[in-house]
Design an enzyme around this catalytic site. Structure first.
Site, short mmCIF file in Angstrom:
data_model
loop_
_atom_site.label_atom_id
_atom_site.label_comp_id
_atom_site.label_asym_id
_atom_site.label_seq_id
_atom_site.Cartn_x
_atom_site.Cartn_y
_atom_site.Cartn_z
N GLY A 32 6.54 -3.32 -0.22
CA GLY A 32 7.43 -2.18 -0.03
C GLY A 32 6.69 -0.86 -0.01
O GLY A 32 5.48 -0.81 0.17
N HIS A 38 1.78 -0.18 7.45
CA HIS A 38 2.67 -1.33 7.60
C HIS A 38 3.28 -1.38 8.99
O HIS A 38 3.41 -2.45 9.59
CB HIS A 38 3.79 -1.27 6.56
CG HIS A 38 3.32 -1.33 5.14
ND1 HIS A 38 3.29 -0.22 4.33
CD2 HIS A 38 2.86 -2.36 4.38
CE1 HIS A 38 2.85 -0.56 3.13
NE2 HIS A 38 2.57 -1.85 3.13
N GLN A 62 0.10 -10.49 -9.66
CA GLN A 62 -1.17 -9.83 -9.34
C GLN A 62 -1.38 -8.56 -10.18
O GLN A 62 -2.33 -7.82 -9.95
CB GLN A 62 -1.28 -9.53 -7.85
CG GLN A 62 -0.29 -8.51 -7.31
CD GLN A 62 -0.24 -8.52 -5.78
OE1 GLN A 62 0.14 -9.50 -5.17
NE2 GLN A 62 -0.65 -7.41 -5.18
N SER A 194 -2.07 4.48 1.91
CA SER A 194 -1.81 3.56 0.81
C SER A 194 -0.57 4.03 0.07
O SER A 194 -0.32 5.25 -0.04
CB SER A 194 -3.00 3.53 -0.16
OG SER A 194 -2.67 2.85 -1.36
N ARG A 196 -0.26 4.02 -2.97
CA ARG A 196 -0.73 4.71 -4.17
C ARG A 196 -1.08 6.18 -3.92
O ARG A 196 -1.19 6.95 -4.86
CB ARG A 196 -1.92 3.98 -4.77
CG ARG A 196 -1.60 2.57 -5.26
CD ARG A 196 -2.81 1.86 -5.80
NE ARG A 196 -2.51 0.47 -6.12
CZ ARG A 196 -2.07 0.05 -7.30
NH1 ARG A 196 -1.88 0.92 -8.27
NH2 ARG A 196 -1.81 -1.23 -7.50
#
Length: 310
Positions: A32, A38, A62, A194, A196
């Site tokens: 997500g 993506h 993970q 990313s 993040r």
């Protein structure tokens, strides 16, 4: 677009809609918080297959107990709107209970059920810093591939070691899915996209472009070698650290690792020539300049090879 939440629903949809003898399907597994990286995978799938399935699942196995599972960014409504706009056929949106029927505590010692380990390419680099990370990745991807049974599955180059692990896994477990690595999508200043990145303020994101600049400084040394000439690992690392040094000194960067390794085996190389298949990769903790309690771990890499996992 169909949004399906159970394994049974996905299997029934696949059987009812896909003629596997004449039609191909592409699969993009995600956690997500979707971005243009993506989207590039989704578009590659749509370009090469009759059907495209995307999963959204933040995989607990993970994450270590000390990591940021609860804080991982979740933007489900925006994600579903993006997938709809891109013409995705199915979004598989399972719960943790659906994927891990026996539950999934973060402590590996408490976990029950089948898990997949890929030895030889999981222990170094990311695996050294995050033990059991690739065990979690390999397990969830195996489960998802067994549910979706896609012709092709698409992964980004940014997670290069992940791709390597999954390529070995799918080939040596004789899975009937061909996995494909697609190029990194970067922002205008070179920072790899990313989920993040959103943890960082605009100034820190701008500073983080130096991560890629350091890697490309080393790559340019290899690319300009004369035929038959070699460069050393120490010279390449020196080029990288020279770019990063001001940010390390200022406290913006804390280097986790830098690797100069073979493209397939991930074995570290002491000497490199232009004919070697090389991946130069790293992980760097970036200190946010606005919120001193926030430090974000970013990974990146540069691949010097003609192979793309096709």
């Amino acid at each position: 677009m169909r949004v399906l939440k159970t394994v049974k629903q996905v299997v029934e949809w696949r059987i009812s809609n896909i003629n596997t003898r004449t039609q191909s399907s592409g699969f993009v597994p995600t956690m997500g918080c979707l971005h243009e990286g993506h989207v590039s995978l989704i578009r590659a799938s749509k370009n090469e297959n009759e059907f495209t399935i995307v999963s959204i699942f933040v995989n607990p196995s993970q994450f270590a107990p000390s990591e940021d599972l609860d804080k991982y960014p979740r933007t489900l409504q925006n994600d579903l709107e993006l997938l709809e706009a891109e013409g995705v056929d199915v979004c598989f949106l399972p719960s943790a209970q659906e994927i891990y029927p026996q539950g999934i505590p973060l402590d590996v010692k408490e976990q029950r059920g089948p898990f997949v380990s890929v030895l030889g390419v999981s222990e170094q680099l990311e695996g050294r810093t995050r033990p059991n990370f690739f065990r979690g990745v390999a397990t969830v991807v195996t489960k998802l591939l067994n549910v979706v049974l896609p012709t092709h599955a698409y992964f980004g180059q940014k997670d290069f070691q992940q791709f390597t692990v999954l390529k070995v896994m799918t080939e040596e477990l004789f899975m009937n899915t061909k996995i494909k690595m697609m190029p990194i999508v970067r922002g205008s200043k070179g920072l790899a996209l990313s989920s993040r990145n959103r943890y960082l303020c605009a100034e820190s994101r701008d500073i983080s472009k130096a991560i890629y600049q350091g890697l490309t400084a080393a790559a340019s040394v290899i690319q300009t070698l004369e035929p038959g000439a070699q460069t050393s690992r120490s010279e390449l690392l020196g080029k990288i650290h020279a770019v990063w040094a001001p940010h390390v000194t200022a406290g913006d960067f804390t280097v986790d690792y830098v690797s100069v390794a073979h493209f397939r085996s991930l074995e570290e190389l002491e000497y490199v020539s232009r004919t070697n298949d090389v991946v130069i990769s790293c992980a760097v903790y970036v200190q946010d300049r606005e919120d001193k309690t926030t430090k974000v771990r970013l990974i990146d890499n540069v691949v010097l090879t003609d192979e793309r996992g096709a």
